[in-house]
Design an enzyme around this catalytic site. Structure first.
Site, PDB file in Angstrom:
ATOM      1  N   SER A 181     -25.361   2.356  23.075  1.00 18.72           N
ATOM      2  CA  SER A 181     -25.200   3.547  22.310  1.00 18.72           C
ATOM      3  C   SER A 181     -24.288   3.340  21.108  1.00 18.72           C
ATOM      4  CB  SER A 181     -24.771   4.748  22.980  1.00 18.72           C
ATOM      5  OG  SER A 181     -24.277   5.916  22.226  1.00 18.72           O
ATOM      6  N   TYR A 194     -19.474   8.774  29.193  1.00 17.78           N
ATOM      7  CA  TYR A 194     -20.701   8.296  28.713  1.00 17.78           C
ATOM      8  C   TYR A 194     -20.377   7.179  27.707  1.00 17.78           C
ATOM      9  CZ  TYR A 194     -25.205   7.765  26.199  1.00 17.78           C
ATOM     10  OH  TYR A 194     -26.409   7.378  25.687  1.00 17.78           O
TER      11      TYR A 194
END
Length: 306
Positions: A181, A194
C-alpha cells in the site's frame, strides 16, 4: 572540503536522475501498453493468488488467466471462489483450482501446500489483506483484530513465499507480486497498524529481491493508493482512485520495472507529490486534524456498499 561537497552534489544529482529515468519509464509503459503475455507465460504454467474472492485478487485471477496461465484461487469463501472459477474457465478456457483458507489463522499452510503439490507455479500474487478501519482512527480506537491482521497482512506473505519460492529457486525462474500500500512508504498516523503491516511487506520484498534476483526470480512490491474494492467499501472511482481491473491491467506492464512501484502512473505521481511535503507538515496537528475531519467527510460521501 570543496571536493567533498562536489562529490555529494554529484551523488544527489545521480540519485534524482535515476528517479527521473524510472518515472519516465513508467510514463512510457503507461501509454505504450506493453503486453506481458509471453513473459508471464514463460514463468510457469500456474499462478497462485491469495485473497482471490474479491477486489484486486479477483482481478489478478482473471487477468492472469487471460494471459494464458492456469490459476489457483485461495480465499475464505468457497461460494465466491466457485463462481469465479466457473466464470474464468468459461471465458478464458484455462484450468482453475480453488483452495479454501482463512488467512487470519496460522494453521492453514499444510493444507495449502498439499493442494499445490505437482503444480508448476510460475507466479505468486500475495494479495490477501485486511484494513481494520477505512476511516482515519487513533490506534486505541481501532477494532481489536490485531492478531488477525498480523496473520493476514504479514504471516501470509512469509508463509506463502516460503512455500512457493523453493520451487521457483529450483527452476531458476518465477515472479512474486506482493500487494502492499502507499501507506507503507512512510508512517501514516491514524492508519498506524495497517501502514506498519504494509511497510513490513515492502521491506521484506525488497530484501528478498536482493537475495534471489541472481537466481532468475523477480520479487516486486506494489504500493498503490486508492483502489475501489470491497475492503475500501467500493469508494467512487476518479482520476486517482482506480478500479481493481484498471489497476491490475496497468500493473502487469511494470513487472520488470524495478523491485518497487505503485502499480499505476496516477499513483506514481501522487507518491512523488506526497514525498515533497516536509515531514513536519505531514505530522503536524493541523494535518492530522484535516485527516480526521475533511478526509473523513470525503470518505463518507464517496463510499457505499453493494
Amino acid at each position: 572540503m570543496e571536493q567533498f561537497f562536489i562529490f555529494v552534489g554529484v551523488l544527489v544529482c545521480l540519485a534524482y536522475l535515476v528517479k527521473c529515468m524510472r518515472f519516465a519509464k513508467c510514463i512510457f509503459l503507461h501509454f505504450w501498453k506493453v503486453s506481458p503475455r509471453s513473459f508471464l507465460q514463460s514463468m510457469g504454467q500456474w499462478a497462485v493468488i491469495t485473497g482471490a474472492g474479491d477486489g484486486i485478487g479477483k482481478a489478478y485471477s482473471f487477468e492472469l488467466a487471460k494471459h494464458g496461465l492456469n490459476v489457483v484461487l485461495i480465499s475464505r469463501t468457497v461460494k465466491k471462489l466457485q463462481a469465479i472459477a466457473t466464470e474464468i474457465e468459461q471465458t478464458t478456457g484455462r484450468s482453475v483450482k480453488i483452495v479454501q483458507a482463512d488467512f487470519t489463522k496460522d494453521d492453514i499452510y499444510e493444507h495449502i501446500q498439499e493442494n499445490l503439490k505437482g503444480l508448476e507455479i510460475g507466479i505468486l500474487v500475495n494479495n490477501v489483506g485486511m484494513l481494520p478501519n477505512l476511516l482515519p482512527t487513533y490506534f486505541l480506537d481501532t477494532p481489536d483484530e490485531i492478531q488477525s491482521l498480523i496473520h493476514c497482512n504479514m504471516t501470509s506473505v512469509i508463509k506463502m513465499t516460503q512455500l512457493i519460492l523453493k520451487q521457483m529457486e529450483s527452476r531458476r525462474k518465477g515472479l512474486i507480486l506482493n500487494i502492499s500500500s502507499g501507506t507503507a512508504l512512510f508512517p501514516w498516523p491514524l492508519y498506524s497498524l495497517y501502514a506498519a503491516s504494509k511497510a513490513f511487506m515492502c521491506t521484506f520484498s525488497k530484501a528478498l529481491q536482493v537475495e534471489y534476483r541472481a537466481k532468475g526470480i523477480i520479487i516486486q512490491v506494489l504500493t498503490p493508493y486508492g483502489i475501489s474494492t470491497p475492503m475500501t467499501k467500493h469508494i467512487n472511482i476518479n482520476i486517482i482512485t482506480k478500479s481493481a481491473d484498471e489497476f491490475v491491467q496497468e500493473s502487469l506492464n511494470y513487472v520488470t520495472n524495478g523491485d518497487e512501484n505503485c502499480g499505476c502512473l496516477a499513483h506514481e505521481i501522487l507518491a512523488g507529490f506526497l514525498h515533497l511535503i516536509p515531514s513536519w507538515v505531514f505530522y503536524s496537528s493541523a494535518c492530522q486534524s484535516f485527516l480526521l475531519n475533511q478526509y473523513t467527510d470525503y470518505l463518507k460521501q464517496n463510499i457505499h456498499t453493494k
